[in-house]
Scaffold this active site. Structure first.
Site, PDB file in Angstrom:
ATOM      1  N   LEU A 147       0.843  -1.204   0.000  1.00 45.57           N
ATOM      2  CA  LEU A 147       0.000   0.000   0.000  1.00 45.57           C
ATOM      3  C   LEU A 147       0.874   1.249   0.000  1.00 45.57           C
ATOM      4  O   LEU A 147       0.694   2.163  -0.805  1.00 45.57           O
ATOM      5  CB  LEU A 147      -0.876   0.026   1.264  1.00 45.57           C
ATOM      6  CG  LEU A 147      -2.332  -0.372   1.124  1.00 45.57           C
ATOM      7  CD1 LEU A 147      -2.453  -1.770   0.560  1.00 45.57           C
ATOM      8  CD2 LEU A 147      -3.052  -0.276   2.455  1.00 45.57           C
ATOM      9  N   VAL A 225      -6.118   4.185   5.621  1.00 49.21           N
ATOM     10  CA  VAL A 225      -6.533   3.104   4.718  1.00 49.21           C
ATOM     11  C   VAL A 225      -6.021   1.767   5.250  1.00 49.21           C
ATOM     12  O   VAL A 225      -5.995   0.774   4.520  1.00 49.21           O
ATOM     13  CB  VAL A 225      -6.024   3.327   3.262  1.00 49.21           C
ATOM     14  CG1 VAL A 225      -6.807   4.435   2.582  1.00 49.21           C
ATOM     15  CG2 VAL A 225      -4.527   3.614   3.230  1.00 49.21           C
ATOM     16  N   ARG A 227      -6.331  -0.216   9.028  1.00 49.59           N
ATOM     17  CA  ARG A 227      -7.428  -0.869   9.738  1.00 49.59           C
ATOM     18  C   ARG A 227      -7.914   0.102  10.807  1.00 49.59           C
ATOM     19  O   ARG A 227      -7.111   0.860  11.383  1.00 49.59           O
ATOM     20  CB  ARG A 227      -6.959  -2.167  10.417  1.00 49.59           C
ATOM     21  CG  ARG A 227      -6.842  -3.358   9.501  1.00 49.59           C
ATOM     22  CD  ARG A 227      -8.196  -3.884   9.004  1.00 49.59           C
ATOM     23  NE  ARG A 227      -8.078  -5.037   8.129  1.00 49.59           N
ATOM     24  CZ  ARG A 227      -7.993  -4.978   6.806  1.00 49.59           C
ATOM     25  NH1 ARG A 227      -8.009  -3.815   6.175  1.00 49.59           N
ATOM     26  NH2 ARG A 227      -7.908  -6.094   6.089  1.00 49.59           N
ATOM     27  N   GLU A 256     -17.273  -1.643  11.930  1.00 47.97           N
ATOM     28  CA  GLU A 256     -17.754  -1.509  10.547  1.00 47.97           C
ATOM     29  C   GLU A 256     -18.999  -2.360  10.362  1.00 47.97           C
ATOM     30  O   GLU A 256     -19.008  -3.509  10.845  1.00 47.97           O
ATOM     31  CB  GLU A 256     -16.665  -1.938   9.565  1.00 47.97           C
ATOM     32  CG  GLU A 256     -15.473  -1.006   9.586  1.00 47.97           C
ATOM     33  CD  GLU A 256     -14.363  -1.407   8.610  1.00 47.97           C
ATOM     34  OE1 GLU A 256     -14.603  -2.272   7.745  1.00 47.97           O
ATOM     35  OE2 GLU A 256     -13.262  -0.855   8.724  1.00 47.97           O
ATOM     36  N   HIS A 275     -14.816   1.251   3.554  1.00 52.10           N
ATOM     37  CA  HIS A 275     -13.791   0.203   3.401  1.00 52.10           C
ATOM     38  C   HIS A 275     -13.725  -0.310   1.948  1.00 52.10           C
ATOM     39  O   HIS A 275     -13.879  -1.504   1.687  1.00 52.10           O
ATOM     40  CB  HIS A 275     -14.049  -0.967   4.369  1.00 52.10           C
ATOM     41  CG  HIS A 275     -12.824  -1.798   4.600  1.00 52.10           C
ATOM     42  ND1 HIS A 275     -12.587  -2.493   5.761  1.00 52.10           N
ATOM     43  CD2 HIS A 275     -11.735  -2.037   3.808  1.00 52.10           C
ATOM     44  CE1 HIS A 275     -11.440  -3.137   5.677  1.00 52.10           C
ATOM     45  NE2 HIS A 275     -10.894  -2.869   4.485  1.00 52.10           N
TER      46      HIS A 275
HETATM   47  P1  NDP Z   1       2.748  -5.056   3.702  1.00 51.36           P
HETATM   48  O1  NDP Z   1       3.026  -6.208   4.582  1.00 51.36           O
HETATM   49  O2  NDP Z   1       3.163  -5.096   2.293  1.00 51.36           O
HETATM   50  O3  NDP Z   1       3.406  -3.733   4.351  1.00 51.36           O
HETATM   51  C1  NDP Z   1       3.288  -3.406   5.705  1.00 51.36           C
HETATM   52  C2  NDP Z   1       4.193  -2.208   6.012  1.00 51.36           C
HETATM   53  O4  NDP Z   1       3.948  -1.797   7.360  1.00 51.36           O
HETATM   54  C3  NDP Z   1       5.697  -2.511   5.914  1.00 51.36           C
HETATM   55  O5  NDP Z   1       6.352  -1.430   5.322  1.00 51.36           O
HETATM   56  C4  NDP Z   1       6.130  -2.656   7.379  1.00 51.36           C
HETATM   57  O6  NDP Z   1       7.486  -2.275   7.628  1.00 51.36           O
HETATM   58  C5  NDP Z   1       5.200  -1.641   8.029  1.00 51.36           C
HETATM   59  N1  NDP Z   1       5.023  -1.864   9.468  1.00 51.36           N
HETATM   60  C6  NDP Z   1       4.667  -2.994  10.106  1.00 51.36           C
HETATM   61  N2  NDP Z   1       4.591  -2.772  11.436  1.00 51.36           N
HETATM   62  C7  NDP Z   1       4.910  -1.471  11.629  1.00 51.36           C
HETATM   63  C8  NDP Z   1       5.030  -0.623  12.766  1.00 51.36           C
HETATM   64  N3  NDP Z   1       4.825  -1.102  13.997  1.00 51.36           N
HETATM   65  N4  NDP Z   1       5.358   0.678  12.584  1.00 51.36           N
HETATM   66  C9  NDP Z   1       5.588   1.165  11.341  1.00 51.36           C
HETATM   67  N5  NDP Z   1       5.515   0.413  10.217  1.00 51.36           N
HETATM   68  C10 NDP Z   1       5.185  -0.882  10.370  1.00 51.36           C
HETATM   69  O7  NDP Z   1       1.168  -4.810   3.815  1.00 51.36           O
HETATM   70  P2  NDP Z   1       0.206  -4.084   2.749  1.00 51.36           P
HETATM   71  O8  NDP Z   1       0.808  -2.789   2.352  1.00 51.36           O
HETATM   72  O9  NDP Z   1      -0.221  -5.038   1.701  1.00 51.36           O
HETATM   73  O10 NDP Z   1      -1.087  -3.828   3.663  1.00 51.36           O
HETATM   74  C11 NDP Z   1      -0.995  -3.114   4.883  1.00 51.36           C
HETATM   75  C12 NDP Z   1      -2.332  -3.180   5.597  1.00 51.36           C
HETATM   76  O11 NDP Z   1      -3.270  -2.356   4.931  1.00 51.36           O
HETATM   77  C13 NDP Z   1      -2.972  -4.573   5.602  1.00 51.36           C
HETATM   78  O12 NDP Z   1      -2.484  -5.360   6.668  1.00 51.36           O
HETATM   79  C14 NDP Z   1      -4.443  -4.268   5.712  1.00 51.36           C
HETATM   80  O13 NDP Z   1      -4.831  -4.260   7.071  1.00 51.36           O
HETATM   81  C15 NDP Z   1      -4.579  -2.869   5.125  1.00 51.36           C
HETATM   82  N6  NDP Z   1      -5.261  -2.876   3.816  1.00 51.36           N
HETATM   83  C16 NDP Z   1      -6.382  -2.090   3.662  1.00 51.36           C
HETATM   84  C17 NDP Z   1      -7.040  -2.049   2.441  1.00 51.36           C
HETATM   85  C18 NDP Z   1      -8.268  -1.206   2.284  1.00 51.36           C
HETATM   86  O14 NDP Z   1      -9.092  -1.497   1.415  1.00 51.36           O
HETATM   87  N7  NDP Z   1      -8.439  -0.153   3.043  1.00 51.36           N
HETATM   88  C19 NDP Z   1      -6.586  -2.849   1.273  1.00 51.36           C
HETATM   89  C20 NDP Z   1      -5.382  -3.604   1.543  1.00 51.36           C
HETATM   90  C21 NDP Z   1      -4.758  -3.601   2.760  1.00 51.36           C
HETATM   91  P3  NDP Z   1       8.743  -3.052   6.914  1.00 51.36           P
HETATM   92  O15 NDP Z   1       8.673  -2.660   5.468  1.00 51.36           O
HETATM   93  O16 NDP Z   1       9.942  -2.505   7.586  1.00 51.36           O
HETATM   94  O17 NDP Z   1       8.493  -4.508   7.156  1.00 51.36           O
END
Ligand code: NDP
Length: 309
Positions: A147, A225, A227, A256, A275
């Site tokens: 994302l 965007v 959770r 939700e 959502h």
């Molecule tokens: P990814 O696993 O690809 O990316 C997650 C990112 O979050 C990584 O960059 C990770 O860091 C970072 N991260 C994890 N924990 C922390 C923290 N404690 N502090 C700061 N950064 C952190 O997931 P996606 O991008 O695919 O999706 C992310 C979330 O978005 C999903 O889990 C879902 O809940 C939500 N989502 C919502 C949608 C919607 O329709 N609104 C659609 C799709 C997803 P690092 O790179 O260092 O590992």
């Protein structure tokens, strides 16, 4: 593991008709639409689903979540029962990235109040100094995975000054500074836009609460965007009420659908979407692509892609 039959749970219909995915997979595997929330589960080797049902523990070897977030799945329980869980991470970058740009433009170009005025047939131009352009505004993207990168690509293209936060703190192209989670306040302090794109885990529950809103600019726009529970919704309501924030664009909520009585519906400078930031007519095709890839990996003995458990 052998997978010769897949059930597509009706819960996916929150995002696309299950029959579309069935038809897209039918040449690869025996596949049927099921309703695991209401009917007894027939013996499928795997399920593709949005909801979690306990009956999955009775014989299903592999669960594929059509969402990227797996916060609704009992990960430890699945591990204990030897059930593989995969998610749909990797497919949402373009759709969510464009939605976030849409939110930003709605605030900057004052489209949000224009649409609200239109519903009352009101001709109501913004004040001369109310509108702005996005170029050179600072934007902090919290979470730089699929994302986050989709958002980085598009905000950079529009000339925003992009910084980010990620667990590892590792640098990323087009992001001027990447901060580790401990430096969240420094990262968000001067940002006009703060965009949340992290998974919901213990460390990100109420990541944004009273202290974070106090650290932000009082004209900043919060975009969620990720959770709902990543934001302390009550604290957000208080910050908006006190005009300690400029506004918010919210796609996800602690409950939700967002209850009718929620005060968030009332704020002029709040944009609410149900959502659907990741919705696209290609969604089922993208999920089918991931399922097919894993069917091949099962056949060739390779590791699952997007494996969580
Ligand atoms: P990814 O696993 O690809 O990316 C997650 C990112 O979050 C990584 O960059 C990770 O860091 C970072 N991260 C994890 N924990 C922390 C923290 N404690 N502090 C700061 N950064 C952190 O997931 P996606 O991008 O695919 O999706 C992310 C979330 O978005 C999903 O889990 C879902 O809940 C939500 N989502 C919502 C949608 C919607 O329709 N609104 C659609 C799709 C997803 P690092 O790179 O260092 O590992």
């Amino acid at each position: 593991m052998e997978v010769s039959s897949i059930g597509i749970d009706r819960s996916v219909s929150a995002v696309f008709p299950p029959e579309q995915l069935r038809d897209a997979l039918t040449d690869a595997v025996e596949v049927a639409v099921i309703d695991a929330g209401n009917d007894p589960l027939e013996p499928y080797d795997a399920v593709v689903t949005m909801a979690y049902h306990e009956s999955y523990l009775e014989g299903v070897h592999w669960i594929h979540s059509i969402q990227a977030g797996v916060d609704r799945f009992p990960v430890d329980e699945l591990r204990k029962h030897g059930v593989t869980l995969t998610n749909s991470s990797g497919i949402h970058g373009p759709a969510v990235g464009e939605t976030v740009i849409g939110y930003m433009l709605s605030f900057a170009r004052r489209l949000l109040p224009a649409v609200k005025s239109q519903t009352h047939r009101e001709w109501s131009p913004p004040a001369w100094d109310d509108a702005y352009t996005l170029a050179n505004e600072r934007c902090c993207i919290v979470g730089l995975g699929t994302l986050g990168r989709g958002i980085v690509e598009r905000t950079s293209a529009l000339g925003l000054n992009v910084v980010g936060v990620r667990r590892s703190g590792e640098p990323l192209d087009e992001v001027r500074t990447v901060y580790p989670p401990d430096d969240l306040h420094t990262a968000i302090r001067d940002s006009k836009f703060v965009v949340l794109a992290v998974p919901l885990v213990d460390e990100t529950h109420h990541l944004m609460s009273t202290k974070e809103f106090a650290a932000m600019r009082d004209d900043a726009i919060l975009i969620n965007v990720a959770r709902g529970p990543v934001v302390d919704q009550e604290a957000l309501g208080d910050a908006l009420e006190a005009e300690a924030l400029g506004g918010a664009a919210l796609d996800v909520f602690e409950a939700e659908p967002l209850p009718e009585e929620s005060p968030l519906w009332e704020f002029e400078e709040v944009l609410i979407t149900p959502h659907c930031a990741g919705f696209t007519e290609d969604y089922y095709r993208n999920v089918a692509g991931l399922v097919r890839e894993n069917l091949v990996n099962i056949d060739t003995g390779e590791e699952f892609v997007n494996r969580i458990v």
